[in-house]
Design a protein around this motif. Structure first.
Motif, PDB file in Angstrom:
ATOM      1  N   ASP A 291      47.230  29.826  40.720  1.00 58.25           N
ATOM      2  CA  ASP A 291      47.492  28.799  41.978  1.00 58.25           C
ATOM      3  C   ASP A 291      45.935  28.474  42.651  1.00 58.25           C
ATOM      4  O   ASP A 291      45.866  27.594  43.546  1.00 58.25           O
ATOM      5  CB  ASP A 291      48.357  29.446  42.897  1.00 58.25           C
ATOM      6  CG  ASP A 291      48.958  28.476  43.944  1.00 58.25           C
ATOM      7  OD1 ASP A 291      49.078  27.335  43.735  1.00 58.25           O
ATOM      8  OD2 ASP A 291      48.796  28.751  45.129  1.00 58.25           O
ATOM      9  N   GLY A 292      45.109  29.462  42.450  1.00 60.47           N
ATOM     10  CA  GLY A 292      43.721  29.188  42.815  1.00 60.47           C
ATOM     11  C   GLY A 292      43.411  29.505  44.282  1.00 60.47           C
ATOM     12  O   GLY A 292      42.525  28.950  44.733  1.00 60.47           O
ATOM     13  N   VAL A 293      44.026  30.402  44.834  1.00 56.35           N
ATOM     14  CA  VAL A 293      43.777  30.939  46.300  1.00 56.35           C
ATOM     15  C   VAL A 293      43.183  32.098  46.237  1.00 56.35           C
ATOM     16  O   VAL A 293      43.547  33.318  45.461  1.00 56.35           O
ATOM     17  CB  VAL A 293      45.209  31.076  47.198  1.00 56.35           C
ATOM     18  CG1 VAL A 293      44.789  31.581  48.290  1.00 56.35           C
ATOM     19  CG2 VAL A 293      46.142  29.792  46.855  1.00 56.35           C
ATOM     20  N   PRO A 294      41.670  32.215  46.603  1.00 60.79           N
ATOM     21  CA  PRO A 294      40.978  33.633  46.532  1.00 60.79           C
ATOM     22  C   PRO A 294      41.606  34.805  47.367  1.00 60.79           C
ATOM     23  O   PRO A 294      42.262  34.514  48.240  1.00 60.79           O
ATOM     24  CB  PRO A 294      39.588  33.177  47.095  1.00 60.79           C
ATOM     25  CG  PRO A 294      40.004  31.974  47.851  1.00 60.79           C
ATOM     26  CD  PRO A 294      41.372  31.300  47.190  1.00 60.79           C
ATOM     27  N   GLY A 295      41.584  35.920  46.805  1.00 62.71           N
ATOM     28  CA  GLY A 295      41.988  37.111  47.291  1.00 62.71           C
ATOM     29  C   GLY A 295      43.629  37.182  47.464  1.00 62.71           C
ATOM     30  O   GLY A 295      44.189  38.299  47.784  1.00 62.71           O
ATOM     31  N   ILE A 296      44.508  36.112  47.224  1.00 64.87           N
ATOM     32  CA  ILE A 296      45.796  36.296  46.969  1.00 64.87           C
ATOM     33  C   ILE A 296      46.328  36.174  45.481  1.00 64.87           C
ATOM     34  O   ILE A 296      47.043  36.950  45.143  1.00 64.87           O
ATOM     35  CB  ILE A 296      46.689  35.212  47.975  1.00 64.87           C
ATOM     36  CG1 ILE A 296      45.883  35.154  49.355  1.00 64.87           C
ATOM     37  CG2 ILE A 296      48.071  35.135  47.835  1.00 64.87           C
ATOM     38  CD1 ILE A 296      46.324  36.387  49.841  1.00 64.87           C
ATOM     39  N   THR A 297      45.906  35.107  44.922  1.00 66.29           N
ATOM     40  CA  THR A 297      46.436  34.917  43.534  1.00 66.29           C
ATOM     41  C   THR A 297      45.117  35.168  42.420  1.00 66.29           C
ATOM     42  O   THR A 297      45.628  35.411  41.077  1.00 66.29           O
ATOM     43  CB  THR A 297      47.091  33.362  43.128  1.00 66.29           C
ATOM     44  OG1 THR A 297      45.840  32.457  43.373  1.00 66.29           O
ATOM     45  CG2 THR A 297      47.837  32.814  44.409  1.00 66.29           C
TER      46      THR A 297
END
Length: 460
Positions: free
Chosen positions: A102-108
């Motif tokens: 999904d491309g969310v830093p620190g999350i995915t």
């Protein structure tokens, strides 16, 4: 992405044309083999020509970036080579990939470091008009975005040519705005702000359509009698737009890539992150017509041109000419009927959240100091949002599509929905079928950076 002067026709797509997006995505004429080479995106510093004024920015080689086009069911394979001086990622706006993609830093995922690379790879299962963009800080507010089109296996619409039309607010290289604190305050509102639709609080010096300013507009071409498909996408950071084509009506066929029963109107409103597909019948004898994107709640007009071919050349309208259609019939969510409603279980939702949007907080909390929204796989989940502030908020849910609840019982299926200010309320339902940790946030990037974010977290 190809210039609007070189349209992609439906026939050209089926024949495997060499349009930019197609050339970069192998196998568009059929299922891509598993070993197909990946498209490479290289975020890097570049210069954008704004009608003769060079503007230093960051982009994927062009602004917008190269069009990615494939067919439903094919694998999207994109390798990002980071040539920026800071971390980056790419988010696939409107698609529902596995959480790790999904491309969310620190999350995915861990962010892609300078000089590093990352391979995004997942099946593009659902057709529609989507976008890709950076998801680190305010990088989207530069030139790190592009269109992503997933074609259905069998196209039900009849049209002669199609164009992607990306709307953006722009300041990079024009004035100092590279931090979240940049930008200029918007002009004062009229005495009764309840009459004003406003999505943001900053004024951008230039409004772009497909990376081009009003003094150097992109051109859409067609012959008398043609039917054009416009995939209109708002990728702006802080600006909602009202979109219209002078002298022509718009038949809305999709919102956020999902099909709706056709409805013919004069204008559509796009919050940041929203997309509308519209058909335009070229029923005039000829001429050059303004394609206008009016900023909501502030001055400013972005534009392209619709030019008839095969007829005498006509003078282009002036850059500031405002089509009367912008004040005409505006489509609302209540009028949009989903062609393919979500398969929601009967009865009441398994889980419901009532959220208040106020300023840049959600129910009095700012991320990361905000409670997650827990769900369990298989649940029908309902979110109700009431906006008590003065700005409209386009709320975007990652990894899922949702159905807006309207009086028809067949509200549109979307991934981004604009919640009106001053007590406006929107409710939607979604199926928790994509496990992971997913962002739910305002797509005003300044609001998101202020913490207008929650996490939808799957739990056992």
């Amino acid at each position: 992405m190809s210039d609007l002067r070189t349209p992609l026709t439906r026939r050209g797509f089926l024949a495997g044309s060499a349009a930019v997006g197609l050339a970069l995505v192998p196998g568009c004429g059929g299922p891509a083999p598993a070993t197909a080479p990946a498209l490479r995106l290289r975020p890097a510093a570049m210069t954008l020509d704004l009608a003769g004024t060079p503007a230093r920015t960051w982009g994927y080689g062009t602004v917008p970036g190269p069009e990615i086009r494939l067919r439903a069911g094919e694998m999207l394979r994109v390798r990002v080579d980071n040539a920026l001086p800071e971390d980056t990622t790419v988010h696939w706006h409107g698609l529902a990939p596995p959480n790790a993609m999904d491309g969310v830093p620190g999350i995915t995922q861990r962010p892609v470091r300078p000089g590093g690379e990352f391979l995004y790879e997942f099946p593009a299962a659902v057709p529609g008009s989507f976008m890709y963009h950076a998801h680190v800080g305010m990088q989207l507010d530069r030139g790190l975005y592009g269109p992503l089109v997933v074609e259905p296996r069998d196209e039900p619409l009849a049209y002669d040519r199609e164009y992607v039309v990306m709307l953006d607010d722009w300041a990079d290289g024009v004035e100092d705005h590279t931090s979240h604190g940049g930008g200029r305050a918007a002009p004062p509102l009229p005495a009764d702000p309840r009459d004003v639709v406003s999505f943001g609080g900053r004024t951008y010096p230039v409004l772009l359509v497909n990376g081009r300013p009003p003094l150097d507009p992109a051109v859409v071409e067609g012959r008398p009698g043609d039917r054009l498909r416009l995939r209109v996408m708002n990728v702006a950071a802080d600006t909602g737009f009202r979109f219209a084509v002078a002298g022509h009506r718009l038949t809305v066929t999709h919102t956020d890539g999902m099909p709706v029963e056709p409805v013919t109107v004069d204008t559509v409103r796009l919050g940041m992150g929203e997309r509308y597909d519209v058909l335009v019948h070229l029923d005039r004898r000829g001429g050059a017509w303004q394609i206008a994107a009016q900023a909501e709640g502030r001055p400013g007009l972005g534009r392209a041109l619709l030019r008839y071919t095969g007829s005498p050349v006509s003078a282009a309208p002036s850059p500031d000419q405002r089509p009367a259609e912008l004040d005409g019939r505006l489509v609302g969510y209540d009028e949009l009927l989903a062609v393919e409603p979500l398969s929601l279980p009967a009865g009441t939702p398994d889980r419901a959240f009532d959220l208040t949007l106020d300023g840049t907080e959600i129910s009095g909390q700012s991320y990361p100091d905000a409670d997650p929204l827990p769900v369990v796989e298989g649940e029908r989940v309902r979110l109700t949002m009431r906006n008590t502030g003065a700005k409209w908020h386009p709320m975007h849910l990652h990894g899922h599509h949702f159905q807006v609840l309207t009086t028809s019982g067949r509200g549109p299926v979307k991934d981004t929905v604009a919640v009106p200010a001053h007590g406006g309320e929107v409710t939607f339902d979604f199926l928790a079928t994509n496990p992971g940790r997913w962002l739910f946030h305002c797509h005003n990037h300044h609001h998101m950076e202020d913490g207008m974010v929650r996490l939808v977290e799957y739990r056992h």
